[in-house]
Structure formats: structure tokens, C-alpha cells
Design an enzyme around this catalytic site. Sequence first.
Site, mmCIF file in Angstrom:
data_model
loop_
_atom_site.group_PDB
_atom_site.id
_atom_site.type_symbol
_atom_site.label_atom_id
_atom_site.label_comp_id
_atom_site.label_asym_id
_atom_site.label_seq_id
_atom_site.Cartn_x
_atom_site.Cartn_y
_atom_site.Cartn_z
ATOM 1 N N ASP A 13 48.008 52.675 37.098
ATOM 2 C CA ASP A 13 47.157 52.479 38.278
ATOM 3 C C ASP A 13 48.001 52.582 39.554
ATOM 4 O OD1 ASP A 13 45.034 52.057 39.962
ATOM 5 O OD2 ASP A 13 44.688 49.972 39.390
ATOM 6 N N HIS A 73 49.901 53.098 49.155
ATOM 7 C CA HIS A 73 49.229 52.823 50.425
ATOM 8 C C HIS A 73 50.262 52.913 51.539
ATOM 9 C CE1 HIS A 73 45.368 51.618 48.863
ATOM 10 N NE2 HIS A 73 45.930 50.773 48.025
#
Lengths: 334, 462
Positions: free
Chosen positions: B339, B343
Site C-alpha cells: 500500500d 504524499h
Amino acid sequence: MLDVANGHTTRHRPTAGGVVVSWPEPSGAPATGWPHRHLLDVDQLTRDQLEECLDLAVEMRERRLRRETLDVLRGEVVGLAFCEPSTRTRVSFELAAEALGAQVVELPIDVSSVTKGESLVDTLRTLERTGVTTVILRHSMSGAPYLAARSVPVRIVNAGDGSHAHPTQALLDALTLRDALGSLDGRKIAIVGDIGHSRVARSNLHALTALGASVWLAGPPAWVRGFESWPGVTVADRLEDALADADAVMTLRIQLEREAGGGVPSLREYTARWGLDADRLAVAQTGAPVLHPGPTNEGVEITADLAASERSLIGTQVVNGVAMRMAVLALLAQ
Amino acid sequence: MSSFGSLGDPAATFVLTGARVLDPLADADGIGDLAVADGLLVDPASAPSDAPRVDGSGLVVGPGLCDLHVHLREPGMERAETIESGARAAAHGGFTTICAMPNTDPPLDEPARVAMVLDRARNRACRVRVIAAATRGREGERITEVGELAGMGIAGVSDDGSVVASARVARGLLAYLAPLGLPLIEHAEDPALASGSVMRSGETATRLGLAGWPASAELSIVERDIALADETGGWVHFTHLSTEGGLNAIRRARERGVRVTCDVTPHHLALTDAWVAGWRGFAWEEPEGVAADPFGAPLDAALAYDPACRVNPPLSSRAEALALLAGVADGSIDAIATDHAPHPRERKGVEFGAAAPGMIGLETALSLGLAAVEAGRLELGRLLAALSTRPAALIGETRSLAVGAVADLVVFDPGARWLVDAPSLASTSSNTPLLGMELPGVVRLTVAGGRITYRDGLDAIG
């Protein structure tokens, strides 16, 4: 601290998220002085340090009554960064900072942009460059003062963050209770209401248990669940269990909009089951004082009669608020 | 010195001597030589005499790693990651295949967009497979053109980031996918139960005053989808499983023959909710401080509320992390998938509750697994199977170290340690709470499809 099985792991101290620019070292504090640069929560204070705060607040209260002029913050600029509506806490800090000789500025923080999480660090960095040395921070998100303390080399005083902490409120409540009860050791203090969403309650749990009190919580199940294993804390199934033989009772402001969140079916039912009045308090110790962090919803969590009675210490809490904030600002400036 | 290659490079030829060769498919584990000639595994005795030879003693050779769950952020958020940088991060982490989730901007919900990503992914440092959106616009209403997408080689469909909230739509998808042999990859999270939450419910959340995500948010969807898969004959794959209850439901369903698989992230195995309060020990380590005494211990002001620890699903309790690790150890969890969620700084350097959820994982997955192996919680063979052969099998790939197979492998030094810091990472982003820590396991060589995609040292091979 972190040995992996074969024991030869060494670790550098990790940094939070790679976003830390500088972690301000608490340099310059004398060995005998106050060891903390910030007040983020009362959990960082030992019992002796808590008592020291309370003692200094008593002194500040007296000197303020004598209208003495103090200058421990002369030359300092205290910024009030209230990213959430507040009147009494802001005014209390403002009076405290001015009473210590500081220049006070209101920081132009747009409440709506902060709730989106955009500008806190940027705003505080800008202000630090303009000479602010201490920031009083009120924020709607739990943990925001920790972000501020990691990101900007100024003193941070947490004036309430989300549901997490409100350390100066807990300190002034502890002072109010100590004045009323003599000592908190072995005392039973009941806190009633929405504990789960309350920063006041959380900081009080730290402070009151550290000072030797046992704390009983009562309220709708969704609002008190989760605190069962907090050392020194008992979650009561029934309000009367929490109130029985209590040495003091604190009730919290009910956020009127929480009704919709499923905590209680209606405010009417909340008042019927957990609202405080003189009759309910009959099971507590005779004359046990009542506290409320304010502002009250009279007729909801407490009756107007009780709030105005001589058992109510609500007014004393406000007076102690200024003295306690003077004490905190003075200690951090050491 | 380390360097990256690509799948467009010439095929590799080299001999690695005296390494521990671990081949889960053949159930083989032993010290030996490994030879690659023109990208194929060959008998070391018949390797070309001029093939470069390197000493592999102390190193482990395993099949190339396969990640079922990454976010490459292209198109739409290229300042967080691109297909190119994500593929390099994968190669650095030992991965030879990664599956890109479709929650880009715009989302990968139609064949032309999937084709565009596959085209941009050609000849990178890692094979990139695409997981297409399950519904148009990821809005949970109309299903995508799954038949045509299946013909393009997608690995499955998912509205990851959100669950397929409508049970009726999920049921329709499972029925439609069944004959295509593709899974519905579910982000199992009931939106009403999870609404507003920023970390896992529990004592740490109570201490921190952060709204908690209850385990029932996952379990209710897992149970729902198991019922739908059972009824339709479809295949549901639960990604980033984070609760013991969800895992037990999957075990029970599998026993009665429901087609259900699952993966777990390295951070849900190794990290715990106490990390949000500032603890920095792995799940299998003895808790101290705020991890041992969530209410009483003072918070570490330098680490508490670290936005890098905000992930969705949120980090679990220590007991649940250990239960998930046991699920990998006993094989009931099919795969470890990262996952990987890059960011940019502006989305993480904010208040915990305002931070974008997710952490990067491609470059630290193997290391976290090796830390669990060092701690005696996992066998190395199980770890490599969960990171390579088993996820590969779920997306129709094989990983074999047998003579004659295409070389697709990772070579790593399990004893060496590396400092996780931003310059050490090939990812464009560095949002991980592991920054500043030293982890075991240094990847020395990654070979994908017979090509060297990453190399650190082993200079003779270059």
C-alpha cells in the site's frame, strides 16, 4: 530501547514524518529552573512540578490582588493564536500576559483555513520572524500544539487542542479544588458528561490522579467508554455511584450538536439522567463543591440554581484562571 | 555505489557463487551457485566461461518480489510519485512486479486510461501491472468495462481508497468477474462506522483524543463480501487487512470453499497504534513507555501525533499486529503488499487529523519482514513466499529459480543494515515514520525479466 532479537540494532533518533525542521532544544534552562520549554499537556509535569505551578499561581493571585506590577515577561511578545472560537480562555491569557509585562498580539489565523489543515506551520513561522516568543495556541485538532512545537522555535502553550488536552484549565481546576479541599490526596472527584470529546476532562484526569485523587466518570456509555483502565479512574455505570461520597463534582459543557452523533437520544434525556441539581448531589459529601469549565448550558448539564449556589466554584475558577496562566507563562520564561 | 537499470536493457549474464538460494516454488533452500546467461537461469556448470563472477557468500537469493498494492500517483499527482520513480523505488526494494491502484486523477476507470499508464510504464525499472477501477469514477455505482479491461491484462479491479459501498454493486461485480478469473480487490471499510476517524480505536486513541476507527468497520464488510462471493462464485481479495476478526472470518470462509484471498501491509505487521503516541518499537518488541502504559506515560513531544503514522486502515493494536503476523507465518494471509502511498510534504506536514493517510513502503517492506525474521516471528521462506511467489500466483505470474526460467530475482544481504533517510529512497516522497531508523536487509541486486533493474555493489556484474 529497540533491540531486535540479536541485539545489535542501533537506531538514530527518528524524526516525525520528515517534516521536522528544527526541534528546539530546551537549552539555557538552569539546572534548578523550570525544565520545560512548552506546556503541551500536564502529562509532562511531575507531581512536584504540578504543586509548583499551583503554589506560584497562589502567589500570582495575591500579587495581582495587591495590584503589583510584574515584569518577568518584559520584552517578550506573546501571540494569541486561537484557531477556534473562544472568549474566556483568550481573555484570561491576554490578561495574564499583560500582567507580566508582555506585549500581546492577536495572530491573524483564519479559522476556516486552519480547520482544513493548511496554514498553521506557515503562519507560526512567519510570526516567529516578527518577534513573537510565545504562542498561546487554541486549535480544533488534537495534537496541533505538538506540530507547532516541532516546527517553530517559540514557546508553545496549549490553550486547548481538539479533544486532547487543556492543560491550563486542568491546573486552574486543581488549584480551585486544592483551595476548597485542602489536599487532593485520597479525595474522590466525580466528572460528569461527555468525557470522550473533552480536552478538559483528559487533562484533569492526568492532573487530579497525579495529585492523589481518585476520579469517577459518569455519562452516557458512548461518552465514557474507553477510560476504564486509566490508572486512578473508575467509570461508573450509574451517576449516583460516581456522586456517592464524592468530595467534589465537575460537570462538563454539553456540545449541543453531539445529540445527533448518537451519544444520547435527546438533551432532555441527558438532563433527566445526568443533569446535576441539588437533589442529586445529596449523596455526595456534605457541601461538596461543584465545578464547571464554562460556559454552562444552564438547565442542561447543571441547573441555574446549582450553578449560582454557594457550592458552585465556577466564579473562582475564572479568577484562578488568570493567576494560573500568569504562573505558567512565568515558569516557561525561566 | 548503486545504479538502476530497466526492462529495456540488454539481458544479463553473470554467476553468483556461494549464496543462500531460496526458491519457495521448489521448496528449496541451500547454499549454491546461481548462473544467468542472456537473462535465463542456467546450470552454473554450463555458464559462459567469460560470464562475470561475483562472490555471493552471506547473501540470499530469492524470487523477485511482487507487490499487489501500490499508488504511483501518475497521472495527477506527479509531485508525489511518478511511474518512473515508483518503479525505481520498487527495484530498490527488490520488487520486479508492482500493481498500480487506479485512484489517480483522473482514475483508471476506462480502457484508454489504463492503456496510457501501461504505455508510460514500459521499460521502467519494474514491471507495472494495472488494477482498474471497479466502478466509473470510483463512485460506486456503475461498473467499469471489465471485460475489455481483462483483455488488457489488468490484475483485478478495485475502488481502493473506498469500499464498494453498495452491496448490490459489489454483488454484481463479483458475478460479472467470476468467469473472467479476476478478483474484486476490496478496501474493507464501512464508511459509516469509519466516518471521521483518524486512528484505530483503543486506549491510545482515547489517550490522544483522536476519533477511533472500530474493528467492526472492517469486519462488517469482510463478512458482507464473503456472503456475496459465496453466492456468486466470484473471487474477493481483501487488501490491507488490519483486524484479527477479518482474518478469522476469511479463514472460516476458505474452509467452506469460498474464493477469498487477502494481503496485509508491512506496517500493519510491524507497527502499532502506539506509534501515533510516539512509541518506536516493533510489534514483537517488549512495549515500554506509552506503548506499555497508554494513559500514564508522558507523550514524547518530538514524536507524538506524527502525521507519517496516519494510514488507512489505521495501525492496529499490538495484539492484532501479532495476530496478523501469525497469519503470515501460518500461510492464511496470502501476501504482504505495501500500500505504498506517497504524499508530498504539504499533505503531511500538517496536523495529524488533517494529514493525507498513507505511508510509502516499497523500499522498506523487505526490511520490516527481515526484522520479524530476526525476531524469530517468521521463517525467511514464508516471508519470501508472501512477498513473491504467492502474490505473483494471484496475478497469473510465476516466480521460479529453476534452470530454464527467466531470471526474476532479488539478491539481498540480510545481515547488513541501512539508515532510512530521504536521500536513501528512490521514491519521490519520504512519508514514512521509519525515517531515521536503521533496518536490516540491504538489496544488492534486482533482476526483472532477465534484466538488471537495480544493483548496489557486486561491481563485476555491472
